[in-house]
Scaffold this active site. Structure first.
Site, PDB file in Angstrom:
ATOM      1  N   ASP A  69       0.882  -1.159   0.000  1.00 24.91           N
ATOM      2  CA  ASP A  69       0.000   0.000   0.000  1.00 24.91           C
ATOM      3  C   ASP A  69       0.932   1.225   0.000  1.00 24.91           C
ATOM      4  O   ASP A  69       2.123   1.095   0.311  1.00 24.91           O
ATOM      5  CB  ASP A  69      -0.872  -0.041   1.260  1.00 24.91           C
ATOM      6  CG  ASP A  69      -1.657   1.223   1.449  1.00 24.91           C
ATOM      7  OD1 ASP A  69      -2.328   1.653   0.501  1.00 24.91           O
ATOM      8  OD2 ASP A  69      -1.582   1.806   2.554  1.00 24.91           O
ATOM      9  N   ASP A 120       0.006   5.113   0.998  1.00 28.86           N
ATOM     10  CA  ASP A 120      -0.175   6.061   2.105  1.00 28.86           C
ATOM     11  C   ASP A 120      -0.079   5.345   3.460  1.00 28.86           C
ATOM     12  O   ASP A 120      -0.891   4.469   3.748  1.00 28.86           O
ATOM     13  CB  ASP A 120      -1.548   6.740   2.010  1.00 28.86           C
ATOM     14  CG  ASP A 120      -1.735   7.524   0.716  1.00 28.86           C
ATOM     15  OD1 ASP A 120      -0.798   8.226   0.311  1.00 28.86           O
ATOM     16  OD2 ASP A 120      -2.824   7.438   0.114  1.00 28.86           O
TER      17      ASP A 120
HETATM   18  C1  BG6 Z   1      -5.822   5.811   0.518  1.00 33.70           C
HETATM   19  C2  BG6 Z   1      -5.847   6.520   1.838  1.00 33.70           C
HETATM   20  O1  BG6 Z   1      -4.521   5.423   0.218  1.00 33.70           O
HETATM   21  O2  BG6 Z   1      -6.311   6.656  -0.522  1.00 33.70           O
HETATM   22  C3  BG6 Z   1      -7.242   7.039   2.108  1.00 33.70           C
HETATM   23  O3  BG6 Z   1      -5.467   5.624   2.853  1.00 33.70           O
HETATM   24  C4  BG6 Z   1      -7.704   7.907   0.954  1.00 33.70           C
HETATM   25  O4  BG6 Z   1      -7.240   7.757   3.312  1.00 33.70           O
HETATM   26  C5  BG6 Z   1      -7.641   7.110  -0.331  1.00 33.70           C
HETATM   27  O5  BG6 Z   1      -9.027   8.353   1.172  1.00 33.70           O
HETATM   28  C6  BG6 Z   1      -8.099   7.898  -1.562  1.00 33.70           C
HETATM   29  O6  BG6 Z   1      -7.185   8.903  -1.849  1.00 33.70           O
HETATM   30  P1  BG6 Z   1      -7.378  10.051  -2.911  1.00 33.70           P
HETATM   31  O7  BG6 Z   1      -6.004  10.640  -3.047  1.00 33.70           O
HETATM   32  O8  BG6 Z   1      -7.862   9.430  -4.183  1.00 33.70           O
HETATM   33  O9  BG6 Z   1      -8.365  11.002  -2.350  1.00 33.70           O
HETATM   34 MG    MG Z   2      -2.552   3.123   3.694  1.00 36.00          MG
END
Ligand code: BG6
Ligand code: MG
Length: 218
Positions: free
Chosen positions: A11, A13
């Site tokens: 993953d 983030d």
């Molecule tokens: C994930 C995060 O990686 O991405 C979430 O853990 C986030 O918190 C999700 O909502 C979607 O991200 P984005 O950048 O498309 O808004």
């Molecule tokens: Mg994550």
């Protein structure tokens, strides 16, 4: 004897980069503006969850028009992207890059599988876009975590069977997705969040290459 796994899917983030903190700050700014109570514990429920699903969780029973829903989602993303503008290689979590390089040296395939639509921006901003064999993101599949689709798609792109993949995840939704995809989940974070994973570490930096190779039986 358990066979050797062939790939590790990460993953992004909260596992490779510290951008989960930016997601928190962007949601917090938005929640304050909208008068919605929002804590770090609340934010944990948004980990691994797509932007739209996050907003549904945040709004709870509060009803908003489709236009307003879209506007709030866009605003959250503006705040998030604004924070991403300050990003450098310092946003890579300690030990993450070394771990991926170590796997590559041993011929183990690696991928990023994140539901974030900002995945490419984060990888470019931190200078690790070329580090992984495969990158799949929020544009790659329709059903996001906890559905296994994104991990199954990553495995397919890697040319590896799902059961030959381990997944490193900081989100409960991501660990559920890995389990649903018949992959070996390695959790990052506290027991309350990552407890369902087969192995768990407090932070990415705690997974040494030796430990990871042992886990995947390599
Ligand atoms: C994930 C995060 O990686 O991405 C979430 O853990 C986030 O918190 C999700 O909502 C979607 O991200 P984005 O950048 O498309 O808004
Ligand atoms: Mg994550």
């Amino acid at each position: 004897m358990r066979r050797k796994l062939k790939a590790v899917i990460f993953d992004l983030d909260g596992v490779i980069t510290d951008t989960s903190e930016y997601h928190y700050r962007a949601w917090k700014r938005l929640a304050d503006e909208e008068g919605i109570p929002f804590t770090r514990d609340d934010n944990d429920k948004l980990r691994g969850v797509s932007r739209g699903e996050c907003l549904k969780i945040l709004l709870k029973e509060k009803q908003v028009s489709d236009e307003k829903f879209q506007e709030i989602m866009n605003r959250k993303n503006e705040y998030y992207v604004e924070l991403l503008g300050q990003m450098t290689s310092k946003n890579i979590l300690s030990g993450a890059k070394e771990l991926v390089l170590g796997l590559k040296r041993r011929g183990i395939k690696t991928a990023i599988a994140s539901v974030s639509k900002n995945t490419r921006t984060v990888l470019q901003g931190t200078g690790i876009e070329d580090l992984f064999d495969v990158i799949v993101d929020g544009y790659s599949v329709k059903n996001t975590k906890p559905a296994p689709d994104i991990f199954l798609f990553a495995a397919k792109e890697l040319g590896v069977k799902p059961e030959d993949c381990a997944v490193v995840e900081d989100a409960e939704a991501g660990i559920d997705a890995a389990l649903a995809g018949n992959m070996l989940p390695i959790g990052i974070g506290p027991e309350e969040r990552a407890g369902k994973a087969r192995y768990r570490f407090e932070k990415t930096g705690d997974i040494t290459l030796t430990k990871l190779l042992e886990i995947i039986n390599f």
